[in-house]
Design an enzyme around this catalytic site. Structure first.
Site, PDB file in Angstrom:
ATOM      1  N   ASP A 146      92.070  11.002 -15.558  1.00 24.03           N
ATOM      2  CA  ASP A 146      92.195  11.301 -16.993  1.00 24.03           C
ATOM      3  C   ASP A 146      93.481  12.070 -17.264  1.00 24.03           C
ATOM      4  O   ASP A 146      94.202  11.783 -18.228  1.00 24.03           O
ATOM      5  CB  ASP A 146      91.004  12.155 -17.466  1.00 24.03           C
ATOM      6  CG  ASP A 146      89.691  11.399 -17.462  1.00 24.03           C
ATOM      7  OD1 ASP A 146      89.655  10.269 -17.955  1.00 24.03           O
ATOM      8  OD2 ASP A 146      88.702  11.961 -16.968  1.00 24.03           O
TER       9      ASP A 146
ATOM     10  N   GLY B 228      88.335  13.025 -13.281  1.00 21.66           N
ATOM     11  CA  GLY B 228      89.099  13.784 -14.261  1.00 21.66           C
ATOM     12  C   GLY B 228      90.575  13.884 -13.923  1.00 21.66           C
ATOM     13  O   GLY B 228      91.412  14.066 -14.820  1.00 21.66           O
TER      14      GLY B 228
ATOM     15  N   ASP C 127      84.813   9.787 -20.092  1.00 27.36           N
ATOM     16  CA  ASP C 127      84.935  10.121 -21.516  1.00 27.36           C
ATOM     17  C   ASP C 127      86.098  11.042 -21.844  1.00 27.36           C
ATOM     18  O   ASP C 127      86.193  11.558 -22.957  1.00 27.36           O
ATOM     19  CB  ASP C 127      83.633  10.754 -22.028  1.00 27.36           C
ATOM     20  CG  ASP C 127      83.185  11.976 -21.239  1.00 27.36           C
ATOM     21  OD1 ASP C 127      83.942  12.425 -20.368  1.00 27.36           O
ATOM     22  OD2 ASP C 127      82.073  12.475 -21.493  1.00 27.36           O
TER      23      ASP C 127
ATOM     24  N   ILE D 264      85.973  16.473 -12.306  1.00 27.50           N
ATOM     25  CA  ILE D 264      85.220  17.550 -12.933  1.00 27.50           C
ATOM     26  C   ILE D 264      84.267  18.175 -11.915  1.00 27.50           C
ATOM     27  O   ILE D 264      83.585  17.468 -11.179  1.00 27.50           O
ATOM     28  CB  ILE D 264      84.430  17.034 -14.149  1.00 27.50           C
ATOM     29  CG1 ILE D 264      85.392  16.535 -15.223  1.00 27.50           C
ATOM     30  CG2 ILE D 264      83.541  18.119 -14.731  1.00 27.50           C
ATOM     31  CD1 ILE D 264      84.706  15.981 -16.458  1.00 27.50           C
TER      32      ILE D 264
ATOM     33  N   GLU E 130      83.755   7.847 -12.289  1.00 28.04           N
ATOM     34  CA  GLU E 130      82.621   8.281 -13.103  1.00 28.04           C
ATOM     35  C   GLU E 130      81.372   7.405 -12.981  1.00 28.04           C
ATOM     36  O   GLU E 130      80.253   7.924 -13.009  1.00 28.04           O
ATOM     37  CB  GLU E 130      83.049   8.376 -14.570  1.00 28.04           C
ATOM     38  CG  GLU E 130      83.853   9.622 -14.915  1.00 28.04           C
ATOM     39  CD  GLU E 130      85.319   9.524 -14.567  1.00 28.04           C
ATOM     40  OE1 GLU E 130      86.075  10.455 -14.882  1.00 28.04           O
ATOM     41  OE2 GLU E 130      85.717   8.499 -13.962  1.00 28.04           O
TER      42      GLU E 130
END
Length: 276
Positions: free
Chosen positions: A129, A126, A157, A70, A149
């Site tokens: 993810d 990310g 998350d 991110i 993270e």
């Protein structure tokens, strides 16, 4: 042909191919995930999903990396975006924003068409993810991964903590997530995160293209059913999963695709299935 995006580029490398590539297209930022990405990505996948000319989707990164996670500017804008001095209302707004971002990644699983990740360079935060939500994953020898993270004082998350354990095992997922350590493409193969490691990006693109074309040649009803049943069955008992696939097949098993497959087997020819 699928629309213009700020954070993505969609390519069909051959006009007769039913394989479409979605490139994360911010190479100057290591393909860091911006706010634009979280709005555009689910729309792009939905557009490809509804396109009958698309059979398989391949996710890739433009430039030297797959995805660096991110964008920190996105994190800063979220942390500084308060609606009032009320911590409760600010927290509730943040929760809604996180849920939007989560749905952007889950869009990969919601997509009927198989989604394949091809990773080169960095796949961080990310990026992990994203790949854990994909149906199949491949990488190059020079690729590296990190569930990053905790180093940013964040609890991941967007799906890694939920999906990674079923891919690499609970203990491995715990160790990778708590240490945030960098691990190689070869270790990713040993852990089961990727299916195959290629010598180079070019070799990976050629090899995965051939694999994707093979999937695209199969019955689309069988392909989307296999994806949906496998994903749905992750959270079910064996008996519940068997019941689900029985219900699924009761609706789609008796199809023209089945007749074509049986006929082709008998005639020792390659079956040709209608688009979906």
């Amino acid at each position: 042909m699928e629309g213009k995006y700020k954070s993505l580029e969609i390519k069909q490398k051959s006009p007769n191919s039913r394989i479409f590539y979605v490139y994360f297209n911010r190479p100057s930022r290591g393909n860091a995930l911006s706010l634009d990405f979280f709005l555009e990505f689910p729309k792009a996948l939905s557009s490809l999903d509804q396109n009958p000319n698309v059979a398989v989707i391949i996710l890739a990164g433009a430039g030297p990396h797959f995805c660096s996670g991110i964008d920190l500017q996105t994190v800063n804008s979220m942390s500084n975006d308060t609606v009032s001095n009320d911590a409760g209302r600010t927290g509730e707004k943040l929760r809604r924003e996180i849920k939007v971002m989560q749905r952007s990644i889950t869009a990969i699983e919601d997509c009927r068409k198989p989604v394949i990740a091809i990773v080169h360079g960095g796949c961080i935060g990310g990026g992990v993810d994203i790949v854990t939500a994909c149906d199949i994953r491949y990488c190059t020898e020079n690729s590296f991964f990190s569930v990053k993270e905790v180093d940013l004082a964040i609890t991941a998350d967007l799906g890694s903590l939920q999906r990674l354990p079923s891919i690499v095992g609970f203990g491995n997922a715990m160790e990778l997530s708590l240490t945030a350590r960098r691990f190689s493409g070869l270790e990713a193969k040993q852990l089961g995160l990727v299916t195959q490691v290629f010598d180079s990006k070019e070799a990976m693109e050629d090899g995965v293209s051939a694999i994707a074309e093979g999937i695209a040649a199969k019955s689309p009803l069988a392909v989307i059913g296999t994806k949906r049943v496998l994903i749905h069955s992750r959270d079910l008992t064996v008996d519940q999963g068997l019941d689900y696939v029985a219900t699924w097949n009761s609706g789609v098993l008796l199809s023209d695709d089945l007749n074509e497959a049986i006929s082709a087997q008998g005639q020792k020819k390659k079956p040709v299935f209608a688009k979906l």
